[in-house]
Design a protein around this motif. Structure first.
Motif, PDB file in Angstrom:
ATOM      1  N   LEU A 233      11.627   7.445 -10.089  1.00  0.00           N
ATOM      2  CA  LEU A 233      11.989   6.948  -8.760  1.00  0.00           C
ATOM      3  C   LEU A 233      10.769   6.422  -8.014  1.00  0.00           C
ATOM      4  CD1 LEU A 233      14.599   9.195  -6.930  1.00  0.00           C
ATOM      5  CD2 LEU A 233      14.498   6.699  -7.062  1.00  0.00           C
ATOM      6  N   THR A 234       9.628   7.080  -8.222  1.00  0.00           N
ATOM      7  CA  THR A 234       8.410   6.664  -7.539  1.00  0.00           C
ATOM      8  C   THR A 234       7.974   5.271  -7.997  1.00  0.00           C
ATOM      9  OG1 THR A 234       7.768   8.965  -7.460  1.00  0.00           O
ATOM     10  CG2 THR A 234       6.067   7.347  -7.002  1.00  0.00           C
ATOM     11  N   TYR A 235       8.010   5.043  -9.307  1.00  0.00           N
ATOM     12  CA  TYR A 235       7.634   3.713  -9.803  1.00  0.00           C
ATOM     13  C   TYR A 235       8.624   2.651  -9.320  1.00  0.00           C
ATOM     14  CZ  TYR A 235       3.663   5.139 -12.584  1.00  0.00           C
ATOM     15  OH  TYR A 235       2.421   5.578 -12.950  1.00  0.00           O
ATOM     16  N   VAL A 236       9.891   3.032  -9.266  1.00  0.00           N
ATOM     17  CA  VAL A 236      10.893   2.088  -8.771  1.00  0.00           C
ATOM     18  C   VAL A 236      10.633   1.759  -7.309  1.00  0.00           C
ATOM     19  CG1 VAL A 236      13.332   1.850  -8.169  1.00  0.00           C
ATOM     20  CG2 VAL A 236      12.689   2.700 -10.424  1.00  0.00           C
ATOM     21  N   LEU A 237      10.340   2.793  -6.525  1.00  0.00           N
ATOM     22  CA  LEU A 237      10.069   2.600  -5.099  1.00  0.00           C
ATOM     23  C   LEU A 237       8.891   1.644  -4.902  1.00  0.00           C
ATOM     24  CD1 LEU A 237      10.755   3.605  -2.196  1.00  0.00           C
ATOM     25  CD2 LEU A 237       8.927   5.273  -2.491  1.00  0.00           C
TER      26      LEU A 237
ATOM     27  N   GLY B  22       0.819  -1.216   0.000  1.00  0.00           N
ATOM     28  CA  GLY B  22       0.000   0.000   0.000  1.00  0.00           C
ATOM     29  C   GLY B  22       0.851   1.263   0.000  1.00  0.00           C
ATOM     30  N   LEU B  23       1.959   1.239   0.728  1.00  0.00           N
ATOM     31  CA  LEU B  23       2.825   2.422   0.789  1.00  0.00           C
ATOM     32  C   LEU B  23       3.393   2.742  -0.592  1.00  0.00           C
ATOM     33  CD1 LEU B  23       4.679   1.667   4.130  1.00  0.00           C
ATOM     34  CD2 LEU B  23       3.136   3.579   3.717  1.00  0.00           C
ATOM     35  N   GLY B  24       3.779   1.683  -1.313  1.00  0.00           N
ATOM     36  CA  GLY B  24       4.309   1.889  -2.661  1.00  0.00           C
ATOM     37  C   GLY B  24       3.241   2.459  -3.587  1.00  0.00           C
ATOM     38  N   GLN B  25       2.065   1.819  -3.526  1.00  0.00           N
ATOM     39  CA  GLN B  25       0.968   2.274  -4.389  1.00  0.00           C
ATOM     40  C   GLN B  25       0.585   3.717  -4.048  1.00  0.00           C
ATOM     41  OE1 GLN B  25      -0.350   1.767  -7.307  1.00  0.00           O
ATOM     42  NE2 GLN B  25      -1.478  -0.108  -6.918  1.00  0.00           N
TER      43      GLN B  25
ATOM     44  N   ASN C 255      -2.095   7.719 -12.615  1.00  0.00           N
ATOM     45  CA  ASN C 255      -0.924   6.983 -12.143  1.00  0.00           C
ATOM     46  C   ASN C 255      -1.338   5.892 -11.173  1.00  0.00           C
ATOM     47  OD1 ASN C 255       1.694   8.201 -13.171  1.00  0.00           O
ATOM     48  ND2 ASN C 255       0.548  10.015 -12.544  1.00  0.00           N
ATOM     49  N   VAL C 256      -1.076   4.658 -11.579  1.00  0.00           N
ATOM     50  CA  VAL C 256      -1.366   3.523 -10.716  1.00  0.00           C
ATOM     51  C   VAL C 256      -0.479   2.385 -11.188  1.00  0.00           C
ATOM     52  CG1 VAL C 256      -3.251   2.628 -12.147  1.00  0.00           C
ATOM     53  CG2 VAL C 256      -3.253   2.173  -9.706  1.00  0.00           C
ATOM     54  N   ASP C 257      -0.046   1.541 -10.276  1.00  0.00           N
ATOM     55  CA  ASP C 257       0.821   0.435 -10.658  1.00  0.00           C
ATOM     56  C   ASP C 257       0.046  -0.877 -10.574  1.00  0.00           C
ATOM     57  OD1 ASP C 257       2.719  -1.449 -11.089  1.00  0.00           O
ATOM     58  OD2 ASP C 257       4.180  -0.659  -9.659  1.00  0.00           O
TER      59      ASP C 257
END
Lengths: 315, 338
Positions: free
Chosen positions: A213-217, A53-56, A66-68
Motif C-alpha cells: 500500500l505504501t508503494y502504491v500511495l 515528497g510526501l509519497g517518498q 526502501n526508496v522509490d
C-alpha cells in the motif's frame, strides 16, 4: 514524553528556519521589493515537491533500502497519458485525473510485485521499473506536448486567497497524509514496519500489505503531481520529472524524516520544499555561476541536515 | 519534406536514369545511428526524421540498412560500449550524436581502425578520424543579441536562460550570447538561470529569480525554454519582454497568439532535428567514395515574423519545427565546405 515531543519539534523546525533565513537573504537583495512575488513563487513550486515528497516519505519510513526511484518516470507517464486523453477537452478533466491516479496505482502495484515476487531490492526494482515507464511514456506520444484545456491550466496557475491553488491542493493532501500517518492504524503499522520489520510481523501486522500500500500511495502521489505539473507548465514533456528524483529524497531528509525509517515528519516536508526552491532562487539572484551554485546547494543541504541531526542527538 | 515529396524525389532520381552504379555502390552498405538520449521532443523529432528518410532510402535500395540505437542512460561509457557493439555487428558507417565531445574518442578511434566511417553531428566528437557536422552554436547565441540590437537600438536589460550546466552546447551558446553583448554594449545581462532546455524547469528558475530583477527588456534563450519563461513572466504580472524562441511548437503557438492579440514581435532560432538525416546522406556519400571534408557546417533554422504562420502550419502539435534533408542538400553542404 515532553522531551519526545520537543525532539520531534526541534527536527522539523530546522527546515523552516533554513527556509526563512534563505528567504530573508534573497529579499534583502532588492530591499524587500521582491517579498510578495518570491513568496508566491516559492509556494507555487514547493507544492510539487511537497506532493512527491510526501509519497517518498512514506516509502522511506518503511526502513533502510526502501526508496522509490520511479517517481520521475511516473510523473512523466501520468502527465503525458492524462493530457493526451483529455486532448484539450475541458469536459474530460475529471476522467483524465482519474486516469493519472490509475497509472499511479498500476505503477505502485508493479513496483511492489517486482520487490516481493522477484525479491529484487527496492532501489533496483523501482529503477528498472522507471525505464519501463519512461519508455512507455515515449511510446505513447513520442514527446509531443499536448496542451491542457484552459480551465485546467487556469486552475493550475491560479490563486485563491493569496495562495496558489496548487499550494491548497498540497495542503489538502498533506492534511490527509498527516491524519493517515498519525491517526490511522495504517500509519502506525508503517512506522512499526520501519522500526523493525520482524517485530512488526511477529506482532501480527500484515507487513506485505502495508508495504504494498505504501508503494502504491507513493506512486499515486507522483502521478497526481505529474498531472498538475503538466497542467501547470503547458503540457507534459518527456524529461519533466527528472528534477524530482533527488528533490523528493532531499525534502524528506531535510524535513527531518529519519533515513533509517520508522520515523516520519509531515510539516518538515513543507519547510524543506520551500527551502529547496528558495536556495536556488537565492543563488540565482546573487548571480552565482552554475558550478558554484551546485556546490553551494550541496554544502547548504549538508549544513541543514547536520544542524537538524546534531540537535536531536544533544537532546 | 513530406513522404510524398520524398517518393517523388526518389522516383525522379531513378527516372532521370542516374548512373545505376551510384546507387548500387552503397546498396549493400549498412549504416547505424548511435544516439545518446531520447528523452525530449527534439530528440524524438530527430529519431522520427531519421526513420522517415532512411526508411525510404532503404526501401529504394540506396543502402541495405539504417538502424537507430539509443542508449538508456545518456552516459559516455554506455555509448562507447554501444559503438563497440556496432563495430562488431559489422556496420559500414556509424552516424553519431555523442554524449561527450571527447570521452568517446577512444571508441571512435577503434571504429576508424576497423574501417568504419564515423560521422558525428549535433553532439560532435573531436577525434580527427571522424567527420563532424557542426552547428555554429556560438553564432546562434550571437545573432539573438544582434536581432535585439535591431529591435531596441537603445539597449536594455537581458535575462539569459541557459541550458544544462556542464554540457558543451550550453557553454557554446552562452559564449555566443556574451560575445553578442560585448559587441552591442548597450545591452547588459542582469540575470542568468539554467532552464535545462525544458519549459517547466525554465519556468521555475525564472519565477524564482524574477522578483529580484529590474525591468527585463528581452530574454535570450537556448531553445525549449522560451514558453516557460513567458509563463513565469506572465504569472508575475510583468510587461512581456522580447523573448527569443527556440522553434518548439508551443513557443511558436504562443508567439502567434501574442502576435494576433497585440502585435508581439520576436524571432526563433534552433537546429532542425532533421540534421540527423543530413548526417545520414553525408555518411552515404562517404561510403559512395565521395571526397568529403572532415568538417562540415549545418545552418540553423530561423523563424521570423514573416515565416511564423508557415512554420506553425508545418510543425506538428507539440513538436519542433523541422526540415528533413535530401541527398542534394547534403551535396550542397559538402560542396560549400570544399
Amino acid at each position: 514524553m515532553t522531551q519526545l515531543v520537543s525532539i520531534y519539534r526541534s527536527r522539523w523546525i530546522w527546515s523552516f528556519v533554513a527556509a526563512a533565513v534563505v528567504w530573508t537573504i534573497t529579499v534583502m537583495f532588492t530591499g524587500g521589493a521582491s517579498m510578495v512575488g518570491l513568496t508566491q513563487a516559492a509556494f507555487t513550486f514547493a507544492a510539487f515537491s511537497i506532493i512527491v515528497g510526501l509519497g517518498q516519505m512514506f516509502v522511506i519510513t518503511l526502513g533502510p533500502g526502501n526508496v522509490d526511484l520511479s517517481i520521475p518516470a511516473t510523473m512523466t507517464l501520468s502527465g503525458t497519458v492524462a493530457l493526451k486523453f483529455i486532448n484539450v477537452d475541458a469536459s474530460l478533466i475529471v476522467p483524465g485525473f482519474l486516469i493519472a491516479a490509475g497509472i499511479g496505482l498500476g505503477v505502485g502495484l508493479a513496483n511492489y510485485s517486482l520487490i516481493k515476487l522477484l525479491r529484487i531490492p527496492p532501489i533496483i526494482a523501482t529503477l528498472a521499473m522507471s525505464f519501463i515507464i519512461q519508455s512507455t511514456a515515449i511510446w505513447t506520444n513520442r514527446g509531443l506536448r499536448i496542451r491542457p484545456p484552459q480551465p485546467l491550466s487556469d486552475f493550475a496557475v491560479g490563486f485563491t486567497f493569496g495562495l496558489p491553488n496548487l499550494a491548497w491542493v498540497a495542503l489538502l493532501i498533506s492534511a490527509l497524509i498527516y491524519l493517515l500517518l498519525e491517526k490511522s492504524v495504517f500509519g502506525r503499522w508503517v512506522i512499526a514496519v520501519g522500526q523493525n520489520m520482524r517485530a512488526a510481523r511477529l506482532a501480527g501486522i500484515p507487513v506485505d500489505g502495508v508495504r504494498c500500500l505504501t508503494y502504491v500511495l507513493c506512486a499515486v502521489l507522483a502521478a497526481i503531481c505529474g498531472f498538475f505539473l503538466a497542467s501547470f507548465s503547458g503540457g507534459a514533456a518527456l524529461n519533466m520529472g527528472a528534477e524530482y528524483l533527488l528533490m523528493s529524497i532531499a525534502v524528506v531528509v531535510i524535513g527531518g524524516t529519519s533515513v533509517a525509517g520508522g520515523d516520519s515528519n509531515v510539516p518538515g516536508i513543507w519547510g524543506a520544499s520551500l527551502f529547496m526552491f528558495l536556495v536556488v532562487s537565492m543563488l540565482n539572484t546573487y548571480g552565482f555561476d552554475a558550478g558554484y551554485r551546485m556546490i553551494m546547494t550541496g554544502i547548504i543541504i549538508i549544513g541543514v541536515i547536520i544542524a537538524a541531526s546534531s540537535r536531536t542527538v544533544r537532546i | 519534406m513530406k513522404i510524398s515529396q520524398m517518393l517523388l524525389a526518389s522516383v525522379a532520381v531513378l527516372a532521370i536514369g542516374m548512373p545505376a552504379a551510384a546507387i548500387a555502390d552503397t546498396s549493400d552498405k549498412r549504416i547505424a545511428l548511435s544516439n545518446n538520449y531520447a528523452g525530449n521532443s527534439w530528440r524524438q523529432a530527430m529519431l522520427t526524421s531519421w526513420e522517415l528518410v532512411t526508411g525510404e532510402a532503404v526501401s529504394v535500395g540506396v543502402v541495405a540498412a539504417a538502424d537507430a540505437f539509443t542508449t538508456a542512460e545518456n552516459q559516455a561509457t554506455e555509448q562507447a560500449a554501444q559503438i563497440q557493439n556496432l563495430i562488431l555487428q559489422g556496420y559500414d558507417a556509424i552516424v553519431l550524436n555523442a554524449a561527450s565531445p571527447t570521452a568517446l574518442n577512444g571508441a571512435v578511434r577503434e571504429a576508424c581502425d576497423a574501417g568504419v566511417i564515423v560521422v558525428s553531428f549535433d553532439g560532435i566528437v573531436t577525434e580527427p578520424c571522424a567527420w563532424r557536422i557542426a552547428v555554429e552554436f556560438r553564432e546562434m547565441g550571437r545573432v539573438q543579441v544582434e536581432y535585439l540590437a535591431g529591435r531596441i537600438p537603445e539597449g536594455g536589460n537581458l535575462l539569459e536562460i541557459r541550458g544544462l550546466a556542464g554540457v558543451f552546447v550550453d557553454d557554446e551558446i552562452s559564449a555566443g550570447i556574451h560575445q553578442g553583448v560585448a559587441e552591442f554594449s548597450q545591452f547588459q545581462i542582469v540575470g542568468s538561470v539554467h532552464g535545462d532546455w525544458a519549459q517547466d524547469v525554465a519556468q521555475r528558475a525564472v519565477a524564482g529569480v524574477l522578483p529580484s530583477l529590474p525591468q527585463i527588456d528581452a530574454v535570450v534563450t537556448q531553445g525549449g525554454d522560451g514558453y516557460g519563461a513567458a509563463q513565469a513572466i506572465a504569472a508575475a504580472g510583468r510587461d512581456m519582454p522580447i523573448i527569443i524562441m527556440g522553434n518548439r511548437q508551443d513557443e511558436i503557438a504562443w508567439w502567434k497568439e501574442q502576435k494576433d492579440a497585440n502585435g508581439y514581435e520576436t524571432m526563433s532560432v534552433s537546429i532542425a532535428p532533421g540534421v540527423s538525416t543530413l548526417a545520414f546522406w553525408v555518411a552515404q556519400q562517404i561510403l559512395d567514395g565521395e571526397d568529403v571534408p572532415q568538417d562540415l557546417v549545418v545552418p540553423f533554422l530561423t523563424i521570423t515574423q514573416d515565416t511564423l504562420e508557415e512554420a506553425l502550419e508545418t510543425t506538428p502539435e507539440g513538436g519542433v519545427a523541422n526540415v528533413e534533408y535530401s541527398l542534394d542538400d547534403a551535396k550542397a553542404v559538402i560542396a560549400a565546405a570544399k
